[in-house]
Every structure is written in structure tokens, then in C-alpha cells.
Write an enzyme that holds these catalytic residues in place. Structure first.
Site, PDB file in Angstrom:
ATOM      1  N   CYS A  34       4.183  16.123  -9.265  1.00  0.00           N
ATOM      2  CA  CYS A  34       2.875  16.449  -9.136  1.00  0.00           C
ATOM      3  C   CYS A  34       2.878  17.210  -7.861  1.00  0.00           C
ATOM      4  CB  CYS A  34       1.972  15.292  -9.174  1.00  0.00           C
ATOM      5  SG  CYS A  34       2.567  14.176  -7.761  1.00  0.00           S
ATOM      6  N   ASP A  36       2.327  15.951  -4.787  1.00  0.00           N
ATOM      7  CA  ASP A  36       1.986  15.413  -3.867  1.00  0.00           C
ATOM      8  C   ASP A  36       2.773  15.009  -2.901  1.00  0.00           C
ATOM      9  OD1 ASP A  36      -0.671  15.274  -5.072  1.00  0.00           O
ATOM     10  OD2 ASP A  36      -0.257  13.451  -6.281  1.00  0.00           O
ATOM     11  N   CYS A  59      -2.303  10.557  -5.314  1.00  0.00           N
ATOM     12  CA  CYS A  59      -3.613   9.699  -6.375  1.00  0.00           C
ATOM     13  C   CYS A  59      -3.324   8.310  -5.571  1.00  0.00           C
ATOM     14  CB  CYS A  59      -2.861   9.741  -7.470  1.00  0.00           C
ATOM     15  SG  CYS A  59      -1.498   8.706  -7.739  1.00  0.00           S
ATOM     16  N   CYS A 103       4.888   8.127  -9.200  1.00  0.00           N
ATOM     17  CA  CYS A 103       4.372   8.265  -7.869  1.00  0.00           C
ATOM     18  C   CYS A 103       5.141   7.478  -6.933  1.00  0.00           C
ATOM     19  CB  CYS A 103       2.784   7.604  -7.940  1.00  0.00           C
ATOM     20  SG  CYS A 103       2.014   8.439  -9.367  1.00  0.00           S
TER      21      CYS A 103
HETATM   22 FE1  FES Z   1       1.008  12.626  -7.459  1.00  0.00          FE
HETATM   23 FE2  FES Z   1       0.569  10.139  -8.137  1.00  0.00          FE
HETATM   24  S1  FES Z   1       0.239  11.643  -9.445  1.00  0.00           S
HETATM   25  S2  FES Z   1       1.816  10.822  -6.296  1.00  0.00           S
END
Ligand code: FES
Length: 124
Positions: A34, A36, A59, A103
Site C-alpha cells: 500500500c 504506507d 492506516c 499492514c
Molecule cells: Fe497500508 Fe495498512 S493499508 S499499512
């Protein structure tokens, strides 16, 4: 999607949030799924993690993972902390929904911070 009570509790009330300006090691990991990002900062005294902080651009699950992995790492020796896996973090959180399991990869910022510490020590 159902989060465990523990995930919700750590998401609403995350532990060890922030940065350490005088950190001995900093780890930054991006999630390939994702994009992140989580950063973990450690202070090391006598081979133990005396303080640890994290921040994440992620998230709710990423916040819970950062909170839990820093809680697990605090006070541990570097060797013990290197043995903490993302699966340990998920287990301690009471599980994550299947679509949020990726995640937990952000917990690896802890290992990155420890390796950064070793790198800095070597170049001293
Ligand atoms: Fe990216 Fe949870 S959706 S860390």
C-alpha cells in the site's frame, strides 16, 4: 471488517508515538502493498532498548502495529528485539483481518532501526 478489541484500543490510544531527536538508531520501512510508511526510533543503553518511539503514515492497523511492536521492544536486549516478528505483533494484537495482515510488515521498522544502530556503532 472486524478488528479485535486490542487493535482498536491501540489504535485509539497508541503507545510510544513520536520521534527521538537523539535516537541511536532509526528504521524506516515502506509497505510494498500500500506504500504506507512507518519510522521507529530507538535509544540504546547497555545493549538494551531504553526508549522507543514510532510514527506512521498508515492506516488504523499500522498505528496499532507500531504501538504494539514498540511496547514489545521496550526494555529488551537488541538480540531479543531482533527476534520479535510481525507474526508476534499480530498475535499480541489478537489478530488482524485477512485484508489487513499486510499492514503488520511495518513492524519491520524495528529491525531496521536496530540494524541502523549497529551500522552507526561500526562506523564510530
Ligand atoms: Fe497500508 Fe495498512 S493499508 S499499512
Amino acid at each position: 471488517m472486524e478488528y479485535s478489541e486490542k487493535v482498536l484500543e491501540h489504535f485509539m490510544n497508541p503507545r510510544n508515538v513520536g520521534v527521538l531527536d537523539d535516537a541511536d538508531g532509526v528504521g524506516r520501512v515502506g509497505n510494498p502493498v500500500c506504500s504506507d510508511v512507518t519510522e521507529i526510533y530507538i535509544k540504546v543503553e547497555d545493549g538494551r532498548i531504553s526508549d522507543v518511539k514510532f510514527r506512521t503514515f498508515g492506516c488504523a492497523a499500522a498505528i496499532a502495529v507500531g504501538s504494539m511492536v514498540t511496547e514489545l521492544a521496550k526494555g529488551k536486549s537488541l538480540e531479543e528485539a531482533l527476534k520479535i516478528t510481525k507474526d508476534d505483533v499480530v498475535k499480541e494484537l489478537g489478530g488482524l483481518p485477512p485484508e489487513k495482515l499486510h499492514c503488520s510488515a511495518l513492524a519491520e521498522a524495528l529491525h531496521a532501526a536496530i540494524h541502523d544502530y549497529y551500522r552507526r556503532e561500526k562506523s564510530r
